[in-house]
Motif scaffolding. Structure first.
Motif, PDB file in Angstrom:
ATOM      1  N   TYR A 278       0.962  -1.197   0.131  1.00  0.00           N
ATOM      2  CA  TYR A 278      -0.012   0.101   0.035  1.00  0.00           C
ATOM      3  C   TYR A 278       0.939   1.200  -0.012  1.00  0.00           C
ATOM      4  N   THR A 279       2.044   1.187   0.659  1.00  0.00           N
ATOM      5  CA  THR A 279       2.865   2.405   0.608  1.00  0.00           C
ATOM      6  C   THR A 279       3.454   2.666  -0.702  1.00  0.00           C
ATOM      7  N   LEU A 280       3.355   1.919  -1.562  1.00  0.00           N
ATOM      8  CA  LEU A 280       3.756   1.752  -2.950  1.00  0.00           C
ATOM      9  C   LEU A 280       2.853   2.753  -4.018  1.00  0.00           C
ATOM     10  N   LEU A 281       1.598   2.943  -3.425  1.00  0.00           N
ATOM     11  CA  LEU A 281       0.523   3.643  -4.292  1.00  0.00           C
ATOM     12  C   LEU A 281       1.091   5.067  -4.798  1.00  0.00           C
ATOM     13  N   ILE A 283       3.884   5.881  -5.448  1.00  0.00           N
ATOM     14  CA  ILE A 283       5.130   5.697  -6.293  1.00  0.00           C
ATOM     15  C   ILE A 283       4.810   5.312  -7.700  1.00  0.00           C
ATOM     16  N   VAL A 284       3.598   4.230  -7.618  1.00  0.00           N
ATOM     17  CA  VAL A 284       3.102   3.283  -8.774  1.00  0.00           C
ATOM     18  C   VAL A 284       2.158   4.120  -9.511  1.00  0.00           C
ATOM     19  N   ASP A 285       1.072   4.718  -8.737  1.00  0.00           N
ATOM     20  CA  ASP A 285       0.186   5.481  -9.524  1.00  0.00           C
ATOM     21  C   ASP A 285       0.216   6.781  -9.675  1.00  0.00           C
ATOM     22  N   GLY A 286       1.055   7.449  -8.935  1.00  0.00           N
ATOM     23  CA  GLY A 286       1.227   8.834  -8.876  1.00  0.00           C
ATOM     24  C   GLY A 286       2.562   9.237  -9.574  1.00  0.00           C
ATOM     25  N   GLY A 287       3.317   8.202  -9.710  1.00  0.00           N
ATOM     26  CA  GLY A 287       4.847   8.611 -10.280  1.00  0.00           C
ATOM     27  C   GLY A 287       5.889   9.301  -9.729  1.00  0.00           C
ATOM     28  N   VAL A 288       5.530   9.126  -8.192  1.00  0.00           N
ATOM     29  CA  VAL A 288       6.312  10.011  -7.320  1.00  0.00           C
ATOM     30  C   VAL A 288       7.591   9.415  -7.254  1.00  0.00           C
ATOM     31  N   ASP A 289       8.778  10.035  -7.050  1.00  0.00           N
ATOM     32  CA  ASP A 289      10.045   9.358  -6.722  1.00  0.00           C
ATOM     33  C   ASP A 289       9.966   8.919  -5.210  1.00  0.00           C
ATOM     34  N   ALA A 290      10.573   7.437  -5.251  1.00  0.00           N
ATOM     35  CA  ALA A 290      10.487   6.785  -3.970  1.00  0.00           C
ATOM     36  C   ALA A 290      11.283   7.386  -3.004  1.00  0.00           C
ATOM     37  N   GLY A 291      12.441   8.293  -3.133  1.00  0.00           N
ATOM     38  CA  GLY A 291      13.139   8.976  -2.225  1.00  0.00           C
ATOM     39  C   GLY A 291      12.346  10.498  -2.077  1.00  0.00           C
ATOM     40  N   ASP A 292      11.443  10.782  -2.550  1.00  0.00           N
ATOM     41  CA  ASP A 292      10.934  12.215  -2.178  1.00  0.00           C
ATOM     42  C   ASP A 292       9.674  12.085  -1.286  1.00  0.00           C
ATOM     43  N   GLU A 522       7.670 -21.835  -0.170  1.00  0.00           N
ATOM     44  CA  GLU A 522       6.878 -20.919   0.588  1.00  0.00           C
ATOM     45  C   GLU A 522       7.108 -19.637   0.139  1.00  0.00           C
ATOM     46  N   ARG A 523       8.227 -19.019  -0.209  1.00  0.00           N
ATOM     47  CA  ARG A 523       8.588 -17.780  -0.692  1.00  0.00           C
ATOM     48  C   ARG A 523       7.895 -17.443  -2.174  1.00  0.00           C
ATOM     49  N   GLN A 524       7.776 -18.669  -3.015  1.00  0.00           N
ATOM     50  CA  GLN A 524       7.038 -18.696  -4.101  1.00  0.00           C
ATOM     51  C   GLN A 524       5.546 -18.384  -4.071  1.00  0.00           C
ATOM     52  N   HIS A 525       4.924 -18.950  -2.978  1.00  0.00           N
ATOM     53  CA  HIS A 525       3.570 -18.838  -2.478  1.00  0.00           C
ATOM     54  C   HIS A 525       3.289 -17.347  -2.419  1.00  0.00           C
ATOM     55  N   VAL A 526       4.173 -16.441  -1.764  1.00  0.00           N
ATOM     56  CA  VAL A 526       4.270 -15.087  -1.627  1.00  0.00           C
ATOM     57  C   VAL A 526       4.102 -14.216  -2.878  1.00  0.00           C
ATOM     58  N   VAL A 527       5.074 -14.746  -3.799  1.00  0.00           N
ATOM     59  CA  VAL A 527       5.030 -14.026  -4.956  1.00  0.00           C
ATOM     60  C   VAL A 527       3.902 -14.284  -5.654  1.00  0.00           C
ATOM     61  N   ASP A 528       3.273 -15.667  -5.755  1.00  0.00           N
ATOM     62  CA  ASP A 528       1.910 -15.851  -6.538  1.00  0.00           C
ATOM     63  C   ASP A 528       0.704 -15.195  -5.889  1.00  0.00           C
ATOM     64  N   ARG A 529       0.935 -15.169  -4.458  1.00  0.00           N
ATOM     65  CA  ARG A 529      -0.311 -14.260  -4.062  1.00  0.00           C
ATOM     66  C   ARG A 529      -0.199 -12.929  -4.379  1.00  0.00           C
ATOM     67  N   LEU A 530       0.998 -12.259  -4.230  1.00  0.00           N
ATOM     68  CA  LEU A 530       1.117 -10.806  -4.580  1.00  0.00           C
ATOM     69  C   LEU A 530       0.710 -10.536  -6.082  1.00  0.00           C
ATOM     70  N   THR A 531       1.034 -11.616  -6.727  1.00  0.00           N
ATOM     71  CA  THR A 531       0.812 -11.234  -8.274  1.00  0.00           C
ATOM     72  C   THR A 531      -0.659 -11.345  -8.406  1.00  0.00           C
ATOM     73  N   GLU A 532      -1.251 -12.263  -7.821  1.00  0.00           N
ATOM     74  CA  GLU A 532      -2.868 -12.442  -8.007  1.00  0.00           C
ATOM     75  C   GLU A 532      -3.637 -10.955  -7.319  1.00  0.00           C
ATOM     76  N   LEU A 533      -3.133 -10.750  -6.439  1.00  0.00           N
ATOM     77  CA  LEU A 533      -3.800  -9.560  -5.337  1.00  0.00           C
ATOM     78  C   LEU A 533      -3.437  -8.368  -6.008  1.00  0.00           C
ATOM     79  N   TYR A 534      -2.121  -8.105  -6.458  1.00  0.00           N
ATOM     80  CA  TYR A 534      -1.732  -6.757  -6.823  1.00  0.00           C
ATOM     81  C   TYR A 534      -0.541  -6.782  -7.835  1.00  0.00           C
ATOM     82  N   PRO A 535      -1.212  -6.932  -9.034  1.00  0.00           N
ATOM     83  CA  PRO A 535      -0.378  -7.271 -10.110  1.00  0.00           C
ATOM     84  C   PRO A 535       0.247  -6.151 -10.463  1.00  0.00           C
ATOM     85  N   ARG A 536      -0.227  -4.766 -10.257  1.00  0.00           N
ATOM     86  CA  ARG A 536       0.619  -3.613 -10.693  1.00  0.00           C
ATOM     87  C   ARG A 536       1.857  -3.205  -9.743  1.00  0.00           C
ATOM     88  N   TYR A 537       1.934  -3.949  -8.771  1.00  0.00           N
ATOM     89  CA  TYR A 537       3.099  -3.567  -7.617  1.00  0.00           C
ATOM     90  C   TYR A 537       4.129  -4.490  -7.995  1.00  0.00           C
TER      91      TYR A 537
END
Length: 623
Positions: A278-281, A283-292, A522-537
């Motif tokens: 969620y904290t990436l919104l 950066i991803v949606d607004g095009g904001v620099d991650a360090g700003d 198990e870490r691949q399960h994390v990848v699969d769940r994030l890809t399914e839930l939040y494919p943009r991030y």
């Protein structure tokens, strides 16, 4: 001892003894729990900050901007600096703070209601489950409640002395300081500032007039002292990170996660991995620099302002829904909930929760407000102070987070009103005023029905139990018991199989056991769940995919590692790490020419990457 003829001091000593025995008894039952032995979740954040501060970095320069108000961590740091860094001291601090608040609550109650009601109400505070709970774990709620207790007591003492002028300035300033320090633990109390300031102004005006020096000076002093801790915190942020932040970056994010048109919320999108997503919104949606950081905060401010402006009805409906959640009979949300502690301690099982205490407290509050015209000005002022505290604070919580543990500072004064409700019911029965008794019981019955309405869906309860199990698993990992961690985390999967955080912690536990193949799966399960839930991030997904490759390397599954690294490169083109990982995989598979070509390409991107040097050494060592 005859309670009817006991002095106030004797009653207070009895209350302190009961509170100490109850809290120590509860600790006896839960002291071997993993979440008693080590900090997890929010407790871990406070504990880590306190450890950093105690090491000599008192401004927290290495921490950057504070994620949340940090007063509790600073107090813990002082203890750590003097006695050593140990989570046990956090329990001791909470226990002392918990006991220290009881004289203030009893003193407040004695001025708002008859002595018997005050004793019963304070006794309820001594026994109430949330206070018992937070005495036995390491969270800051007990510490915050103690500050609020003494703030309210100082305000009452101020109202008593403003007429005689003795210590009025000192008490007004002291109450303001306690208010500011309380907000530095629990930001939702900030809405009380103007209400409490108005009550101070009213008290001062009775003696000196609305616009006299004292009439204006006392509330001004209260307000200034209340703002002082926040300004000090803002100055620290300005010095360390160059941003004007009154409380903490998490305070803003709490508001955004609780009030947004996308339907995000703490009940579905936290904690752990999904919170990080969620904290990436911005950066991803607004095009904001991650360090700003300033631009990130500005993006959130504009987004929320637009939502409130364009859909005020939906915002108001959301807040109403959160208010109803707060009035529901569940006792705690996230971290470690009561279902877990009920299994450990009979004290929790024996004591009633909000569904009983709340309605009786509501009756007491209605009786107190209904009798305002027939009572003295001082009692009227104290009653309005307590009622305002409960109502305004709960509104503040609903505006930010519908989490049950955040309502605790409002529920404690409600327990005092519960004492008044009990005594009035008994009095109506003794005097045979059955009509009045029927009305009182009707109010309680309505309150019981409301607090037990099926407002909270079953999946929310599953979410709370899930996070308890994850907290237990994390605690076991920190205690060096990965096998026990796997056991607890497997239980977490039964509650919420869709949550990626469970699989992330399972991968860590299996890695600690040396089972890197299972850790990678198990870490691949994390990848699969994030890809399914939040494919943009993709940044969050790529971070987890890199961990998969690392675990595959540790498991010596180099072919799978190479495939994972290629997927990572497709997801994050232009970054050297995926290429360097492919080079390492090729090296281990004996494909030296492929490894040389890949490492050369990685060097063009970033020659300082340590993995590149490791691949180079491997190529030189092989004939």
């Amino acid at each position: 001892m005859n309670l009817r003829h006991a002095s106030n001091r004797q009653l207070l000593l009895m209350l302190l003894l009961v509170a100490a025995l109850v809290r120590l008894g509860n600790v006896w039952f839960i002291h071997e729990s993993p979440v008693f032995l080590t900090a997890t979740s929010d407790e871990a954040e406070h504990f880590h900050l306190a450890s950093v501060l105690a090491s000599g970095d008192w401004l927290g320069r290495s921490m950057g901007s504070y994620h949340r108000p940090q007063l509790f961590a600073h107090v813990c740091a002082l203890i750590f600096a003097a006695l050593g860094t140990n989570f046990l001291w956090v329990h001791v601090l909470n226990l002392v703070a918990d006991l220290a608040s009881i004289p203030a609550w009893f003193g407040l109650a004695r001025r708002a209601m008859p002595r018997g009601a005050a004793f019963i109400g304070t006794l309820a505070i001594c026994l109430y489950r949330p206070l018992v709970h937070f005495s036995g774990t390491g969270y800051m709620e007990t510490f915050a409640i103690s500050l609020f207790a003494w703030q309210l007591y100082l305000l009452v003492r101020y109202a008593e002395t403003v007429i005689s002028r003795r210590n009025a300035w000192l008490l007004a300033g002291g109450a303001g300081l306690m208010a500011g320090l309380g907000v530095m633990c629990r930001p939702t109390a900030i809405l009380l500032y103007p209400v409490l300031g108005m009550l101070v102004w009213w008290a001062a005006a009775r003696r000196a007039g609305w616009f006299s020096i004292r009439g204006l000076g006392h509330p001004a002093l209260f307000s200034a002292m209340a703002m002082a801790p926040l300004l000090a915190n803002a100055l620290r942020h300005w010095v360390v990170v160059g941003l004007w932040i009154l409380l903490g970056t998490n305070s803003e994010l709490n508001w955004h996660m609780s009030n947004n048109r996308d339907g995000w919320g703490w009940e579905v999108s936290s904690p752990g991995v999904e919170f990080d997503v969620y904290t990436l919104l911005p950066i991803v949606d607004g095009g904001v620099d991650a360090g700003d950081s300033a631009a990130v905060r500005q993006w959130w401010a504009e987004r929320n302002a637009a939502y409130i402006r364009e859909e005020p009805g939906r915002v108001a409906a959301g807040m109403l829904g959160k208010a109803l959640l707060l009035l529901n009979d569940r006792e705690i949300h996230c971290t470690q909930n009561y279902m877990y502690f009920d299994d450990l301690s009979p004290i929790h099982r024996w004591l009633p929760g909000l569904g009983i205490i709340g309605p009786i407290g509501l009756l007491g509050a209605l009786i107190a407000v209904g009798g305002l015209r027939r009572t003295s000005w001082k009692r009227r002022w104290v009653t309005l102070l307590m009622v305002s505290w409960v109502v305004v604070y709960m509104i503040g919580v609903a505006m930010f987070l519908a989490i049950a543990r955040h309502r605790l500072p409002a529920l404690v004064p409600l327990l005092l009103f519960a004492g008044l409700g009990v005594t009035e019911v008994i009095r109506s029965f003794q005097l045979r005023r059955f009509g009045m008794l029927g009305g009182q019981l009707a109010v309680i019955a309505i309150g019981v029905v409301v607090t037990h309405l099926p407002i909270v869906p079953q999946w929310v309860y599953a979410h709370e139990r899930w996070w308890t199990q994850v907290s237990l698993g994390v605690a076991e990992i920190q205690l060096g018991r990965p096998a026990e961690a796997v056991r607890e985390l497997e239980k977490a999967k039964l509650w919420r199989p869709d949550k990626p955080e469970t699989y992330l912690q399972l991968s860590v536990a299996h890695a600690r056991l040396g089972d890197y193949a299972t850790a990678a799966a198990e870490r691949q399960h994390v990848v699969d769940r994030l890809t399914e839930l939040y494919p943009r991030y993709t940044a969050a997904i790529a971070e987890q995919l890199e961990k998969v490759a690392v675990y595959q390397y540790m498991a010596k599954d180099y072919a799978a590692m190479a495939e994972t690294a290629r997927k990572l490169e497709a997801m994050a083109p232009g970054f050297p790490m995926p290429v360097a990982l492919q080079a390492m995989a090729a090296l281990r598979l004996g494909e030296k020419e492929t490894a040389r070509a890949l490492v050369a390409r990685a060097e063009e991107m970033d020659a300082t990457l340590p993995l590149i040097a490791e691949v180079r050494r491997g190529l030189e060592d092989q004939p």
